[in-house]
Scaffold this motif. Structure first.
Motif, PDB file in Angstrom:
ATOM      1  N   ALA A 185       0.842  -1.192   0.000  1.00  0.00           N
ATOM      2  CA  ALA A 185       0.000   0.000   0.000  1.00  0.00           C
ATOM      3  C   ALA A 185       0.877   1.241   0.000  1.00  0.00           C
ATOM      4  O   ALA A 185       1.820   1.342   0.784  1.00  0.00           O
ATOM      5  N   ARG A 186       0.562   2.188  -0.881  1.00  0.00           N
ATOM      6  CA  ARG A 186       1.300   3.448  -0.962  1.00  0.00           C
ATOM      7  C   ARG A 186       0.347   4.614  -0.729  1.00  0.00           C
ATOM      8  O   ARG A 186      -0.652   4.757  -1.420  1.00  0.00           O
ATOM      9  N   THR A 187       0.633   5.414   0.282  1.00  0.00           N
ATOM     10  CA  THR A 187      -0.118   6.640   0.553  1.00  0.00           C
ATOM     11  C   THR A 187       0.876   7.786   0.672  1.00  0.00           C
ATOM     12  O   THR A 187       2.092   7.591   0.537  1.00  0.00           O
ATOM     13  N   PHE A 225       8.711   7.225  -2.178  1.00  0.00           N
ATOM     14  CA  PHE A 225       7.393   7.317  -2.800  1.00  0.00           C
ATOM     15  C   PHE A 225       7.407   6.728  -4.203  1.00  0.00           C
ATOM     16  O   PHE A 225       6.486   6.026  -4.604  1.00  0.00           O
ATOM     17  N   ASP A 226       8.444   7.016  -4.956  1.00  0.00           N
ATOM     18  CA  ASP A 226       8.640   6.395  -6.265  1.00  0.00           C
ATOM     19  C   ASP A 226       9.805   5.417  -6.117  1.00  0.00           C
ATOM     20  O   ASP A 226      10.975   5.807  -6.188  1.00  0.00           O
ATOM     21  N   PRO A 227       9.525   4.153  -5.910  1.00  0.00           N
ATOM     22  CA  PRO A 227      10.579   3.205  -5.544  1.00  0.00           C
ATOM     23  C   PRO A 227      11.584   2.976  -6.660  1.00  0.00           C
ATOM     24  O   PRO A 227      11.237   2.942  -7.834  1.00  0.00           O
ATOM     25  N   THR A 228      12.817   2.833  -6.253  1.00  0.00           N
ATOM     26  CA  THR A 228      13.869   2.475  -7.196  1.00  0.00           C
ATOM     27  C   THR A 228      13.935   0.954  -7.300  1.00  0.00           C
ATOM     28  O   THR A 228      13.454   0.240  -6.410  1.00  0.00           O
ATOM     29  N   ALA A 270       0.857  -1.577  -7.174  1.00  0.00           N
ATOM     30  CA  ALA A 270       0.410  -0.457  -6.345  1.00  0.00           C
ATOM     31  C   ALA A 270       0.902   0.881  -6.871  1.00  0.00           C
ATOM     32  O   ALA A 270       0.213   1.896  -6.736  1.00  0.00           O
ATOM     33  N   CYS A 271       2.077   0.902  -7.465  1.00  0.00           N
ATOM     34  CA  CYS A 271       2.579   2.178  -7.984  1.00  0.00           C
ATOM     35  C   CYS A 271       2.334   2.326  -9.473  1.00  0.00           C
ATOM     36  O   CYS A 271       2.687   3.343 -10.069  1.00  0.00           O
TER      37      CYS A 271
END
Length: 294
Positions: A185-187, A225-228, A270-271
């Motif tokens: 989950a990403r918020t 937030f923006d995963p590598t 999720a992203c």
């Protein structure tokens, strides 16, 4: 006994030896513990889902009564919005419609079953629990506690902030218990990624990035937030490092191999990162039922 209020239920639970709260009753036969008195919360007004805008922790949140059925939880539009549709994905394969219209959210949480899709979802969402007796605690703390629960769960509190979430699982067939599952989950608070059906209780494998509003455990890698690709790989590695064991559904070795694949899929879904490096590898690593799952 049918309690008239959560407080009365708590007093009964404390005063009567061998007493136990009944939810929907769907999983009670899984326990071998003798039950002297069954306490019913039907008359306690805990079967509603309310939106609140002044929650002291989350601000906007959903207060989900412990006696809300999984069927209601699955179909409610507010729950769908607060979970990006992951709630329906998580519970739609739990036995069948009739069963989900009987069992409750509270019963699923308080059972702390390793196979619980509901506990996994709520852990990834960072939900809180409200008890008569124990007050308000995070679901993470509740799942880590090994002592028997002697409090009365009244509400599950889910943040209602914008979220992107994905639930992933491997089952032998629809309506079966998951062999292994994962949820991401990403918020705006950051990321939470969890793995369940190990077959132990769900555990977080990744938390929010520093300053994101949710502290990650030192042992869990943080995800921006923006995963590598490196952060995703670290979360997958953490998932592989969890404790897995055997049961009649699958071996620990199979679960250890599949869990990182599900974690990667959940994060990417999720992203919405179809372009995230490693997505092609995740598709190529799609787990198949092999000897380890037999």
């Amino acid at each position: 006994m049918r309690a008239k209020s959560p407080q009365e239920a708590y007093e009964l639970l404390c005063s009567k030896r061998g007493s136990r709260i009944v939810g929907g009753g769907g999983w009670m036969r899984l326990s071998t513990r003798p039950v002297g008195t069954v306490i019913d919360l039907t008359d306690c007004g805990l079967d509603a889902i309310d939106e609140v805008s002044d929650d002291p922790v989350f601000g906007r949140a959903l207060r989900i009564g412990a006696y809300v059925t999984l069927g209601t939880f699955e179909r409610d539009g507010r729950v769908a919005d607060a979970t990006d549709g992951a709630a329906s994905c998580a519970v739609r394969d739990i036995v069948g419609v009739q069963f989900r219209n009987l069992v409750t959210v509270g019963g699923s949480v308080c059972g702390r079953f390793g196979f619980s899709d509901v506990c996994l979802l709520l852990l990834a969402l960072g939900a809180d629990l409200e008890f008569v007796g124990g007050g308000r605690i995070s679901i993470e703390a509740f799942l880590l506690d090994t002592a028997p629960c002697r409090d009365v769960l009244t509400h599950v509190i889910v943040p209602a902030c914008p979220v992107r979430a994905s639930y992933q699982a491997v089952r032998r067939q629809a309506t079966d218990f998951p062999l292994i599952n994962a949820c991401a989950a990403r918020t705006e608070r950051g990321w939470r990624v969890a793995v369940g059906a190990r077959p132990g209780r769900p555990r977080l494998v990744a938390g929010a990035s520093a300053g994101g509003g949710i502290e990650a455990k030192p042992a869990t890698p943080s995800i921006s937030f923006d995963p590598t690709p490196e952060e995703v790989a670290a979360a997958c590695s953490a998932a592989e490092g969890l404790v897995y064991s055997n049961n009649m559904l699958a071996s620990g070795a199979y679960r250890r191999e599949v869990a990182p694949v599900l974690v990667r899929r959940a994060i990417e879904a999720a992203c919405g990162a179809a372009s995230l490096q490693g997505a092609a590898a995740a598709a190529a690593d799609r787990p198949e039922m092999g000897e380890g799952a037999r």
